[in-house]
Design an enzyme around this catalytic site. Structure first.
Site, PDB file in Angstrom:
ATOM      1  N   LYS A  12     -61.001  -1.356   4.535  1.00 38.40           N
ATOM      2  CA  LYS A  12     -60.761  -0.769   5.910  1.00 38.40           C
ATOM      3  C   LYS A  12     -61.954  -1.274   6.583  1.00 38.40           C
ATOM      4  CE  LYS A  12     -59.130   1.573   9.208  1.00 38.40           C
ATOM      5  NZ  LYS A  12     -58.007   0.996  10.174  1.00 38.40           N
TER       6      LYS A  12
ATOM      7  N   LEU B 119     -57.764  12.966   9.144  1.00 39.77           N
ATOM      8  CA  LEU B 119     -58.705  13.849  10.241  1.00 39.77           C
ATOM      9  C   LEU B 119     -59.569  12.773  10.691  1.00 39.77           C
ATOM     10  CD1 LEU B 119     -58.610  16.824   7.836  1.00 39.77           C
ATOM     11  CD2 LEU B 119     -57.924  16.846  10.273  1.00 39.77           C
TER      12      LEU B 119
ATOM     13  N   LYS C 167     -66.771   4.696  15.853  1.00 39.16           N
ATOM     14  CA  LYS C 167     -67.307   5.013  14.660  1.00 39.16           C
ATOM     15  C   LYS C 167     -66.955   4.469  13.351  1.00 39.16           C
ATOM     16  CE  LYS C 167     -63.625   7.399  13.001  1.00 39.16           C
ATOM     17  NZ  LYS C 167     -62.796   6.818  11.971  1.00 39.16           N
TER      18      LYS C 167
ATOM     19  N   THR D 158     -60.213   7.318   8.582  1.00 41.41           N
ATOM     20  CA  THR D 158     -61.233   6.210   8.060  1.00 41.41           C
ATOM     21  C   THR D 158     -62.629   7.102   8.027  1.00 41.41           C
ATOM     22  OG1 THR D 158     -60.082   4.699   9.344  1.00 41.41           O
ATOM     23  CG2 THR D 158     -62.341   4.196   9.033  1.00 41.41           C
TER      24      THR D 158
HETATM   25  N1  LIG Z   1     -55.583   5.815  16.219  1.00 44.17           N
HETATM   26  C1  LIG Z   1     -55.397   4.380  15.339  1.00 44.17           C
HETATM   27  O1  LIG Z   1     -55.173   3.309  16.035  1.00 44.17           O
HETATM   28  C2  LIG Z   1     -56.043   4.582  13.911  1.00 44.17           C
HETATM   29  C3  LIG Z   1     -55.724   3.577  12.901  1.00 44.17           C
HETATM   30  C4  LIG Z   1     -56.046   3.805  11.654  1.00 44.17           C
HETATM   31  C5  LIG Z   1     -56.816   4.551  11.159  1.00 44.17           C
HETATM   32  N2  LIG Z   1     -57.261   5.342  12.215  1.00 44.17           N
HETATM   33  C6  LIG Z   1     -58.146   6.554  11.756  1.00 44.17           C
HETATM   34  O2  LIG Z   1     -57.281   7.784  11.461  1.00 44.17           O
HETATM   35  C7  LIG Z   1     -57.993   8.957  11.687  1.00 44.17           C
HETATM   36  C8  LIG Z   1     -57.450   9.930  12.904  1.00 44.17           C
HETATM   37  O3  LIG Z   1     -57.222   8.950  13.857  1.00 44.17           O
HETATM   38  P1  LIG Z   1     -56.189   9.474  15.201  1.00 44.17           P
HETATM   39  O4  LIG Z   1     -56.023   8.226  15.896  1.00 44.17           O
HETATM   40  O5  LIG Z   1     -55.106  10.343  14.547  1.00 44.17           O
HETATM   41  O6  LIG Z   1     -57.225  10.511  15.920  1.00 44.17           O
HETATM   42  P2  LIG Z   1     -56.921  11.859  16.770  1.00 44.17           P
HETATM   43  O7  LIG Z   1     -55.608  11.723  17.723  1.00 44.17           O
HETATM   44  O8  LIG Z   1     -58.355  12.023  17.486  1.00 44.17           O
HETATM   45  O9  LIG Z   1     -56.758  12.864  15.511  1.00 44.17           O
HETATM   46  C9  LIG Z   1     -57.928  13.126  14.852  1.00 44.17           C
HETATM   47  C10 LIG Z   1     -57.464  14.467  14.032  1.00 44.17           C
HETATM   48  O10 LIG Z   1     -58.510  15.045  13.432  1.00 44.17           O
HETATM   49  C11 LIG Z   1     -58.646  16.489  13.802  1.00 44.17           C
HETATM   50  N3  LIG Z   1     -59.706  16.871  13.801  1.00 44.17           N
HETATM   51  C12 LIG Z   1     -61.077  16.449  14.534  1.00 44.17           C
HETATM   52  N4  LIG Z   1     -62.055  17.086  14.405  1.00 44.17           N
HETATM   53  C13 LIG Z   1     -61.711  18.107  13.400  1.00 44.17           C
HETATM   54  C14 LIG Z   1     -62.425  19.305  12.809  1.00 44.17           C
HETATM   55  N5  LIG Z   1     -63.877  19.498  13.079  1.00 44.17           N
HETATM   56  N6  LIG Z   1     -61.652  20.097  12.127  1.00 44.17           N
HETATM   57  C15 LIG Z   1     -60.788  19.920  12.026  1.00 44.17           C
HETATM   58  N7  LIG Z   1     -59.689  18.992  12.452  1.00 44.17           N
HETATM   59  C16 LIG Z   1     -60.388  18.087  13.200  1.00 44.17           C
HETATM   60  C17 LIG Z   1     -58.014  16.446  15.045  1.00 44.17           C
HETATM   61  O11 LIG Z   1     -57.445  17.894  15.461  1.00 44.17           O
HETATM   62  P3  LIG Z   1     -57.101  18.373  16.783  1.00 44.17           P
HETATM   63  O12 LIG Z   1     -55.615  18.087  16.887  1.00 44.17           O
HETATM   64  O13 LIG Z   1     -57.394  20.061  16.609  1.00 44.17           O
HETATM   65  O14 LIG Z   1     -58.206  17.891  17.693  1.00 44.17           O
HETATM   66  C18 LIG Z   1     -56.721  15.577  14.789  1.00 44.17           C
HETATM   67  O15 LIG Z   1     -55.711  16.327  13.706  1.00 44.17           O
HETATM   68  C19 LIG Z   1     -59.569   8.509  12.334  1.00 44.17           C
HETATM   69  O16 LIG Z   1     -60.301   8.419  10.917  1.00 44.17           O
HETATM   70  C20 LIG Z   1     -59.136   7.328  12.706  1.00 44.17           C
HETATM   71  O17 LIG Z   1     -60.333   6.430  12.642  1.00 44.17           O
HETATM   72  C21 LIG Z   1     -56.801   5.652  13.549  1.00 44.17           C
END
Ligand SMILES: NC(=O)c1ccc[n+]([C@@H]2O[C@H](COP(=O)([O-])OP(=O)(O)OC[C@H]3O[C@@H](n4cnc5c(N)ncnc54)[C@H](OP(=O)(O)O)[C@@H]3O)[C@@H](O)[C@H]2O)c1
Length: 303
Positions: free
Chosen positions: A189, A84, A257, A114
């Site tokens: 991380k 998430l 973040k 993260t």
């Molecule tokens: N993208 C990258 O390159 C990457 C790489 C490594 C790590 N990360 C980390 O992995 C995590 C996810 O990243 P992502 O890129 O997949 O982000 P994302 O596409 O924005 O997805 C975020 C997820 O969190 C959910 N969410 C957000 N706020 C919420 C709330 N208040 N209650 C319940 N669910 C909520 C979203 O649900 P909805 O679909 O309903 O919005 C979605 O499932 C983050 O911590 C990010 O920093 C990302």
């Protein structure tokens, strides 16, 4: 001690599902969606939940069962994965209405988003109070590696969880680094993402500098690409910056973040992240001016 395990084989219907645990996957966003789909396609028993139900429903085609709530998703699951956005969203899924922890006694919770050190410590405590084993396992690699099952998993937590999780991590990543007690994965991380943030900022500033000197920035990128100085990540991001297509692989809001979490952790540890601290105000302004959901390479626009 750090142990790095390459993912030598992926779980397949032929060799895996009998040994592979049932997995509840909570959070099917840009990263979680392809990760959960890979697990389901790999033959594991996967139940998915997402706040926006349509994003979870899309994974049914890959063989995942779609749950209406976190608590429904974890019913019968040996492993619970959260992917998430941040700490508050993860806590909400764990202990909010229909939260999963009350239904997960005896399970292993693998926290892969993260969320920083303070949230990791806090959620590890809540997990222990519910009789749930906590594994802190954020990932390095963005959407492309998530789709390809090529993430690097920065895992930390009890040794007993490692065998159970091996078939899961083999599907998700190309390598798993086991880093000791829970919390060390998150620390690693933050350190790795500080490198990423500083490299991205350096790339943006370098292109802007070249442009202002009247040089062709694309020519500078070609020059760097053919030089040991040209880190592959920076060269790839430089080309994205010059293309002007900021479709997100890693959203600026999440990169911001992470940089803020790193600067906070450094402050608490007595370290000085002068470079990362210096980029924060401009990244905040860039995010606030309509680019929060764009790729972090959009910071080039204000460099
Ligand atoms: N993208 C990258 O390159 C990457 C790489 C490594 C790590 N990360 C980390 O992995 C995590 C996810 O990243 P992502 O890129 O997949 O982000 P994302 O596409 O924005 O997805 C975020 C997820 O969190 C959910 N969410 C957000 N706020 C919420 C709330 N208040 N209650 C319940 N669910 C909520 C979203 O649900 P909805 O679909 O309903 O919005 C979605 O499932 C983050 O911590 C990010 O920093 C990302």
């Amino acid at each position: 001690m750090t142990t790095i395990q390459p993912a030598e084989q992926h779980v397949t219907a032929a060799n895996g599902p009998a040994a592979a645990p049932a997995v509840a996957f909570l959070g099917t966003g840009r990263m979680g969606g392809p990760m959960a789909a890979n697990l389901a396609r790999g033959g594991l028993d996967v139940r998915v939940w997402n706040r926006t139900a349509a994003r979870a429903a899309a994974i049914a085609a890959d063989g995942a069962a779609v749950a209406a709530s976190p608590s429904e998703a974890v019913s019968g699951a040996r492993v619970v994965i959260t992917m998430l956005a941040d700490g508050p969203a993860t806590e909400q899924a764990a202990t909010g209405p229909d939260g999963f922890l009350a239904a997960a006694k005896g399970a292993i919770w693998v926290q892969m988003g993260t969320i920083g050190i303070e949230w990791t410590d806090r959620l590890a405590g809540v997990a222990a109070a519910h009789g749930v084993t906590f594994v802190d396992a954020p990932v390095s690699g963005s959407e492309g590696p998530a789709r390809a099952g090529q993430l690097t998993i920065l895992a930390s937590g009890p040794d007993e969880a490692r065998d159970v999780l091996a078939p899961v991590f083999q599907v998700l990543g190309r390598a798993t680094a086991w880093l000791g007690e829970a919390g060390n994965g998150t620390r690693a991380k933050l350190v790795v993402n500080t490198w990423l943030a500083d490299l991205t900022e350096t790339t943006a500033e370098t292109l802007s500098f070249a442009r202002r000197l009247g040089l062709d920035p694309a020519g500078i990128v070609d020059l760097l690409a053919d030089n040991p100085l040209g880190a592959p990540y920076a060269v790839q991001k430089a080309r994205v910056m010059l293309s002007g297509d900021f479709s997100p692989a890693f959203a600026l809001k999440h990169a911001l973040k992470d940089a803020e979490l790193a600067v906070g952790a450094a402050r608490d540890a007595g370290a000085n992240l002068a470079l990362t601290s210096a980029l924060l105000p401009r990244w905040r302004d860039t995010a606030a001016s309509g680019h929060a959901d764009d790729d972090l390479s959009a910071v080039y626009l204000t460099a």
